[in-house]
Design a protein around this motif. Structure first.
Motif, PDB file in Angstrom:
ATOM      1  N   ARG A 160       0.827  -1.203   0.000  1.00 43.33           N
ATOM      2  CA  ARG A 160       0.000   0.000   0.000  1.00 43.33           C
ATOM      3  C   ARG A 160       0.865   1.258   0.000  1.00 43.33           C
ATOM      4  NH1 ARG A 160      -3.985  -0.132   4.530  1.00 43.33           N
ATOM      5  NH2 ARG A 160      -2.351   0.998   5.572  1.00 43.33           N
ATOM      6  N   ALA A 161       1.904   1.256   0.849  1.00 50.71           N
ATOM      7  CA  ALA A 161       2.793   2.428   0.932  1.00 50.71           C
ATOM      8  C   ALA A 161       3.452   2.669  -0.423  1.00 50.71           C
ATOM      9  CB  ALA A 161       3.849   2.204   1.998  1.00 50.71           C
ATOM     10  N   THR A 195      -5.010  14.702  -8.129  1.00 49.73           N
ATOM     11  CA  THR A 195      -5.920  13.870  -7.344  1.00 49.73           C
ATOM     12  C   THR A 195      -6.750  14.728  -6.408  1.00 49.73           C
ATOM     13  OG1 THR A 195      -4.114  12.309  -7.302  1.00 49.73           O
ATOM     14  CG2 THR A 195      -5.983  11.817  -5.897  1.00 49.73           C
ATOM     15  N   ASP A 228       1.455   6.481  -6.969  1.00 54.45           N
ATOM     16  CA  ASP A 228       0.344   7.317  -7.451  1.00 54.45           C
ATOM     17  C   ASP A 228       0.733   8.784  -7.506  1.00 54.45           C
ATOM     18  OD1 ASP A 228      -1.407   5.327  -7.834  1.00 54.45           O
ATOM     19  OD2 ASP A 228      -2.536   5.605  -5.972  1.00 54.45           O
ATOM     20  N   LYS A 229       1.580   9.191  -6.564  1.00 57.19           N
ATOM     21  CA  LYS A 229       1.943  10.609  -6.488  1.00 57.19           C
ATOM     22  C   LYS A 229       3.078  10.972  -7.436  1.00 57.19           C
ATOM     23  CE  LYS A 229       0.399  11.150  -1.760  1.00 57.19           C
ATOM     24  NZ  LYS A 229       0.793  11.175  -0.363  1.00 57.19           N
ATOM     25  N   GLN A 252      -5.817  16.370  -2.860  1.00 53.58           N
ATOM     26  CA  GLN A 252      -4.367  16.498  -2.719  1.00 53.58           C
ATOM     27  C   GLN A 252      -4.007  17.974  -2.573  1.00 53.58           C
ATOM     28  OE1 GLN A 252      -2.188  13.406  -3.379  1.00 53.58           O
ATOM     29  NE2 GLN A 252      -1.414  14.755  -1.802  1.00 53.58           N
ATOM     30  N   THR A 269       1.061  15.735   2.136  1.00 55.93           N
ATOM     31  CA  THR A 269       1.258  14.484   2.869  1.00 55.93           C
ATOM     32  C   THR A 269       2.504  13.777   2.350  1.00 55.93           C
ATOM     33  OG1 THR A 269      -0.448  13.661   1.391  1.00 55.93           O
ATOM     34  CG2 THR A 269      -1.015  13.809   3.718  1.00 55.93           C
ATOM     35  N   ARG A 271       2.355   1.767  -3.367  1.00 54.57           N
ATOM     36  CA  ARG A 271       1.369   2.221  -4.353  1.00 54.57           C
ATOM     37  C   ARG A 271       1.007   3.693  -4.139  1.00 54.57           C
ATOM     38  NH1 ARG A 271      -2.990  -1.695  -3.905  1.00 54.57           N
ATOM     39  NH2 ARG A 271      -1.455  -3.183  -4.645  1.00 54.57           N
ATOM     40  N   GLN A 272       0.905   4.077  -2.855  1.00 50.55           N
ATOM     41  CA  GLN A 272       0.562   5.482  -2.577  1.00 50.55           C
ATOM     42  C   GLN A 272       1.629   6.421  -3.124  1.00 50.55           C
ATOM     43  OE1 GLN A 272      -0.132   5.478   1.629  1.00 50.55           O
ATOM     44  NE2 GLN A 272      -2.305   5.035   1.401  1.00 50.55           N
ATOM     45  N   ILE A 273       2.881   6.020  -2.989  1.00 47.77           N
ATOM     46  CA  ILE A 273       3.954   6.872  -3.503  1.00 47.77           C
ATOM     47  C   ILE A 273       3.930   6.847  -5.033  1.00 47.77           C
ATOM     48  CG2 ILE A 273       6.471   7.113  -3.679  1.00 47.77           C
ATOM     49  CD1 ILE A 273       6.594   6.237  -0.738  1.00 47.77           C
ATOM     50  N   GLY A 321       5.350  10.805   1.709  1.00 49.04           N
ATOM     51  CA  GLY A 321       5.283   9.374   1.452  1.00 49.04           C
ATOM     52  C   GLY A 321       6.006   8.646   2.568  1.00 49.04           C
TER      53      GLY A 321
END
Ligand code: GDP
Length: 293
Positions: free
Chosen positions: A13-14, A156, A20-21, A159, A173, A16-18, A175
């Motif tokens: 998850r971590a 997003t 995405d950004k 964001q 936020t 993927r979150q990065i 990463g």
């Protein structure tokens, strides 16, 4: 070290979150702890950032050994990565970040100009492991511009961007990365600087590993702080290190009923001193002891 649990789901998850950004930003600020730059580094960072321009920020450099920090800057430079020592609490070094960002993005900026596009602020994401100082740095960079600049078209929803001077904008936020947890020594180093909760690793084990390193790398600082006549050399056996811990405990009145030394209390004294800078500015890793990038 098995007590530190990272579940594959968290990592995925971590990551993927990065990822995405990444499409929103021009550059990643990889925040490391100057005292343990490799132990505080995620081993998959290259894979996660996928060639995105990067600036390494060696945070908490106020607590680190300046000589070791200079060696780390060269170490990263040898790998083609600019690294900047900073102290996010007082702001030392932080002011140079926008300029260093421009240097890291020079090719991209020039390409935009050649295409006739207007110059615009660089967009950055701060990434780093827990407790490395991400929030402190964001606040420091934002300064009086702390108000978020709001959603941008194509970004997003939700964001937020924070303006950090004329030439830099940050995602609000950071990463969050996970440390290398497979290697027990890495865990002990992170625990020694206080980045891993004291309930997870035994204070005695953490202090033992730290003292063994300090005997080799900072014997004079140990002697001075605890008024010791001598310290065991770096290759000393475990008993010699424990004997030193006992000597420290005796000096500091860490006794238990019966008069013996309470090693846990003695360990906490050493760790508090180390984390609070009472032993001087100390780094727990140097590039010489590490494999090449
Ligand atoms: P985050 O979890 O990465 O967001 O870390 P925080 O920003 O919450 O910082 C963790 C702790 O480190 C806080 O107690 C900060 O005051 C401290 N800290 C952050 N940056 C520095 C620094 O450059 N020097 C020192 N001495 N402490 C720092």
């Amino acid at each position: 070290m098995t007590a530190i649990q990272w579940f594959p789901g968290h990592m995925t998850r971590a990551k993927r979150q990065i990822e995405d950004k990444l499409k929103l930003i021009d550059i990643a600020f990889e925040l490391l702890d100057a005292r343990v730059p490799l132990s505080s580094r995620n081993p998959m960072i290259d894979e996660i950032l996928r060639g995105k321009p990067r600036l390494v920020l060696l945070n908490k450099s106020d607590l680190a050994d300046p000589k070791a920090t200079a060696e780390w800057v060269s170490y990263f430079a040898d790998a083609g990565i600019a690294a900047v020592p900073i102290d996010s609490v007082t702001g030392t070094g932080v002011r140079s970040i926008p300029e260093r960002t421009k240097e890291a993005l020079r090719d991209k900026i020039e390409a935009r100009l050649r295409k006739g596009m207007n110059p615009r602020a660089a967009r950055a994401l701060i990434v780093g492991i827990p407790n490395v100082g991400k929030s402190t740095l964001i606040n420091r960079l934002a300064g009086k511009h702390a108000a978020a600049t709001g959603d941008k078209p194509g970004v997003t929803k939700g964001q937020q961007w924070i303006r950090a001077g004329a030439d830099l904008e940050l995602l609000d936020t950071p990463g969050i990365l996970w440390p290398k947890f497979e290697d027990p020594e890495v865990g002990y180093r992170l625990a020694a600087i206080g980045s891993i909760n004291d309930r997870i690793l035994q204070a005695e084990d953490v202090a033992f590993h730290a003292l063994r390193y300090l005997c080799a790398a900072y014997p004079d600082e140990l002697k001075a702080r605890y008024e010791l006549d001598g310290v065991p050399d770096g290759g000393a056996d475990a008993e010699a290190i424990v004997a030193m811990m006992e000597a420290i405990g005796r000096k500091r009145g860490c006794l238990q009923s019966g008069g013996g030394v309470n090693l846990e209390k003695a360990s906490m004294v050493v760790l508090r001193d180390l984390r609070g800078g009472k032993l001087g500015r100390i780094s727990l890793e140097t590039p010489q002891r590490q494999p090449q990038l």
